[in-house]
Scaffold this motif. Structure first.
Motif, PDB file in Angstrom:
ATOM      1  N   LEU A 109       1.784  30.653  17.575  1.00 26.57           N
ATOM      2  CA  LEU A 109       1.309  29.880  16.434  1.00 26.57           C
ATOM      3  C   LEU A 109       2.479  29.309  15.628  1.00 26.57           C
ATOM      4  N   ALA A 110       2.159  28.377  14.747  1.00 26.72           N
ATOM      5  CA  ALA A 110       3.176  27.696  13.949  1.00 26.72           C
ATOM      6  C   ALA A 110       3.972  28.660  13.078  1.00 26.72           C
ATOM      7  N   ASP A 111       3.353  29.741  12.617  1.00 32.09           N
ATOM      8  CA  ASP A 111       4.069  30.690  11.760  1.00 32.09           C
ATOM      9  C   ASP A 111       5.294  31.264  12.461  1.00 32.09           C
ATOM     10  N   ASP A 112       5.135  31.662  13.737  1.00 37.19           N
ATOM     11  CA  ASP A 112       6.272  32.207  14.472  1.00 37.19           C
ATOM     12  C   ASP A 112       7.283  31.128  14.820  1.00 37.19           C
ATOM     13  N   LEU A 113       6.813  29.933  15.137  1.00 35.59           N
ATOM     14  CA  LEU A 113       7.732  28.816  15.351  1.00 35.59           C
ATOM     15  C   LEU A 113       8.584  28.589  14.113  1.00 35.59           C
ATOM     16  N   ASP A 114       7.962  28.582  12.945  1.00 36.33           N
ATOM     17  CA  ASP A 114       8.694  28.342  11.703  1.00 36.33           C
ATOM     18  C   ASP A 114       9.662  29.469  11.376  1.00 36.33           C
ATOM     19  N   ARG A 115       9.279  30.709  11.655  1.00 33.82           N
ATOM     20  CA  ARG A 115      10.192  31.837  11.440  1.00 33.82           C
ATOM     21  C   ARG A 115      11.446  31.683  12.293  1.00 33.82           C
ATOM     22  N   ALA A 116      11.274  31.231  13.528  1.00 34.17           N
ATOM     23  CA  ALA A 116      12.418  31.050  14.425  1.00 34.17           C
ATOM     24  C   ALA A 116      13.335  29.942  13.915  1.00 34.17           C
ATOM     25  N   ILE A 117      12.753  28.862  13.417  1.00 26.44           N
ATOM     26  CA  ILE A 117      13.554  27.758  12.854  1.00 26.44           C
ATOM     27  C   ILE A 117      14.311  28.239  11.626  1.00 26.44           C
ATOM     28  N   GLU A 118      13.650  28.987  10.761  1.00 25.41           N
ATOM     29  CA  GLU A 118      14.303  29.524   9.568  1.00 25.41           C
ATOM     30  C   GLU A 118      15.480  30.420   9.930  1.00 25.41           C
ATOM     31  N   CYS A 119      15.306  31.240  10.955  1.00 25.81           N
ATOM     32  CA  CYS A 119      16.380  32.138  11.395  1.00 25.81           C
ATOM     33  C   CYS A 119      17.594  31.340  11.870  1.00 25.81           C
ATOM     34  N   LEU A 120      17.351  30.273  12.620  1.00 27.45           N
ATOM     35  CA  LEU A 120      18.455  29.443  13.095  1.00 27.45           C
ATOM     36  C   LEU A 120      19.238  28.850  11.932  1.00 27.45           C
ATOM     37  N   ILE A 121      18.531  28.349  10.927  1.00 22.46           N
ATOM     38  CA  ILE A 121      19.189  27.718   9.779  1.00 22.46           C
ATOM     39  C   ILE A 121      19.971  28.740   8.966  1.00 22.46           C
ATOM     40  N   ALA A 122      19.453  29.959   8.883  1.00 23.87           N
ATOM     41  CA  ALA A 122      20.081  30.990   8.050  1.00 23.87           C
ATOM     42  C   ALA A 122      21.344  31.572   8.677  1.00 23.87           C
ATOM     43  N   GLU A 123      21.487  31.490   9.992  1.00 23.91           N
ATOM     44  CA  GLU A 123      22.600  32.146  10.691  1.00 23.91           C
ATOM     45  C   GLU A 123      23.510  31.090  11.313  1.00 23.91           C
ATOM     46  N   GLU A 124      24.616  30.802  10.673  1.00 23.67           N
ATOM     47  CA  GLU A 124      25.470  29.700  11.107  1.00 23.67           C
ATOM     48  C   GLU A 124      26.232  29.995  12.395  1.00 23.67           C
ATOM     49  N   ASP A 125      26.391  31.275  12.756  1.00 25.21           N
ATOM     50  CA  ASP A 125      27.227  31.597  13.911  1.00 25.21           C
ATOM     51  C   ASP A 125      26.437  31.766  15.205  1.00 25.21           C
ATOM     52  N   ILE A 126      25.123  31.446  15.208  1.00 21.85           N
ATOM     53  CA  ILE A 126      24.339  31.591  16.426  1.00 21.85           C
ATOM     54  C   ILE A 126      24.062  30.223  17.038  1.00 21.85           C
ATOM     55  N   ALA A 127      23.935  30.211  18.368  1.00 16.50           N
ATOM     56  CA  ALA A 127      23.674  28.964  19.082  1.00 16.50           C
ATOM     57  C   ALA A 127      22.190  28.679  19.205  1.00 16.50           C
ATOM     58  N   CYS A 128      21.389  29.746  19.238  1.00 19.26           N
ATOM     59  CA  CYS A 128      19.976  29.585  19.554  1.00 19.26           C
ATOM     60  C   CYS A 128      19.221  30.807  19.054  1.00 19.26           C
ATOM     61  N   VAL A 129      17.948  30.620  18.748  1.00 17.82           N
ATOM     62  CA  VAL A 129      17.033  31.723  18.445  1.00 17.82           C
ATOM     63  C   VAL A 129      15.978  31.767  19.537  1.00 17.82           C
ATOM     64  N   ASN A 130      15.583  32.972  19.919  1.00 19.89           N
ATOM     65  CA  ASN A 130      14.581  33.152  20.969  1.00 19.89           C
ATOM     66  C   ASN A 130      13.610  34.244  20.521  1.00 19.89           C
ATOM     67  N   LEU A 131      12.338  33.940  20.513  1.00 20.53           N
ATOM     68  CA  LEU A 131      11.339  34.957  20.171  1.00 20.53           C
ATOM     69  C   LEU A 131      11.228  36.014  21.264  1.00 20.53           C
ATOM     70  N   PHE A 132      10.802  37.213  20.856  1.00 28.12           N
ATOM     71  CA  PHE A 132      10.477  38.248  21.835  1.00 28.12           C
ATOM     72  C   PHE A 132       9.342  39.111  21.303  1.00 28.12           C
ATOM     73  N   LYS A 133       8.689  39.810  22.209  1.00 27.82           N
ATOM     74  CA  LYS A 133       7.664  40.782  21.857  1.00 27.82           C
ATOM     75  C   LYS A 133       8.004  42.096  22.544  1.00 27.82           C
ATOM     76  N   MET A 134       7.421  43.175  22.070  1.00 32.74           N
ATOM     77  CA  MET A 134       7.572  44.474  22.713  1.00 32.74           C
ATOM     78  C   MET A 134       6.441  44.667  23.720  1.00 32.74           C
ATOM     79  N   MET A 135       6.785  45.258  24.867  1.00 32.29           N
ATOM     80  CA  MET A 135       5.813  45.494  25.925  1.00 32.29           C
ATOM     81  C   MET A 135       6.054  46.879  26.513  1.00 32.29           C
ATOM     82  N   SER A 136       4.997  47.544  26.937  1.00 34.11           N
ATOM     83  CA  SER A 136       5.150  48.858  27.549  1.00 34.11           C
ATOM     84  C   SER A 136       5.998  48.762  28.802  1.00 34.11           C
ATOM     85  N   TYR A 137       6.790  49.765  29.060  1.00 34.00           N
ATOM     86  CA  TYR A 137       7.685  49.747  30.207  1.00 34.00           C
ATOM     87  C   TYR A 137       6.907  49.635  31.511  1.00 34.00           C
TER      88      TYR A 137
END
Length: 252
Positions: A109-137
């Motif tokens: 959803l757009a909320d997670d897309l926007d969170r990822a964009i915000e993270c990129l803008i806030a962290e000047e030393d990163i090249a990219c942001v990538n979402l992840f989820k937790m999954m059972s092994y």
């Protein structure tokens, strides 16, 4: 726009994939998968433009029928990020943030897309942001379509693999894995750097775009989503994603 930076969201999609050849146009709850992705991306509060990037006439005709913005690209790209870059160039390169929002993520959803964009803008030393989820092994062990990732203490990616990560080397353990969700905002500078770098050794083995950044010492910041998300790589995934969409929206 965010922090006076224009944002382009590109949805790379193509027919003929070896795992699920016609998946972009497969329907989930009455709507083609790629249209779900476009619909969710278009609700972003930061996206100045959302466009489907494709080499396929069938997808282009679909976009025309539904008034979805599209860009026709070369059929020769081996990585989705390379297709994203061609669209970025075709549209004039006047965007500071470019998001690779892959066309098989109909539940993001757009909320997670926007969170990822915000993270990129806030962290000047990163090249990219990538979402992840937790999954059972156990679940991650049996699905090589799901890309797993291990991170450092700052949640920067160390390695991506289609095999289980980390290993259960010392016997039975109960823990979860981090699984990549393919929503990846990056700066125009880091996108340009990506396409100018050669394909890397582990990138080729795993067939994972983000390893080109990691292998060249560039930071990919992993950002967790708690949302119920299912990437679609096969018919079984489509059925499960459709069930989740019906739960979220009701029957269309």
């Amino acid at each position: 726009m965010i922090d006076k930076k224009r944002v382009l969201v590109v949805i790379p999609a193509r027919m003929g994939g070896y795992r699920y050849p016609d998946k972009p146009l497969r329907k989930l709850n009455g709507m083609a998968m790629i249209e779900w992705v476009y619909k969710h991306a278009s609700k972003s509060k930061y996206a100045d433009k959302v466009v489907i990037s494709t080499p396929d006439d069938s997808i282009i005709e679909f976009c025309k029928d539904r008034n979805l913005d599209f860009d026709k690209t070369s059929a020769s790209h081996r990585r989705g990020t390379e297709r994203v870059n061609e669209t970025f160039k075709n549209l004039g390169s006047n965007y500071e943030v470019i998001v690779n929002f892959q066309g098989d993520e109909p539940l993001v959803l757009a909320d997670d897309l926007d969170r990822a964009i915000e993270c990129l803008i806030a962290e000047e030393d990163i090249a990219c942001v990538n979402l992840f989820k937790m999954m059972s092994y156990t679940e991650s062990e049996i699905d090589q379509n799901e890309v797993k990732v291990v991170t450092d203490v700052n949640n920067n990616a160390l390695y991506f693999s289609r095999n289980p990560l980390p290993a259960k080397w010392l016997g039975d353990k109960t823990f979860e894995c981090k699984v990549e969700i393919c929503v990846m905002p990056m700066t125009n500078e880091s996108l340009t750097r990506f396409v100018n770098l050669p394909n890397c050794y582990y990138e080729e083995i795993e067939s994972v775009d983000m390893l080109r950044f990691v292998e060249n010492g560039l930071k990919v910041r992993m950002l967790e989503t708690k949302a119920e998300i299912k990437s679609v790589d096969c018919e079984e995934d489509r059925v499960e994603a459709e069930r989740m969409l019906i739960k979220q929206y009701g029957v269309l």
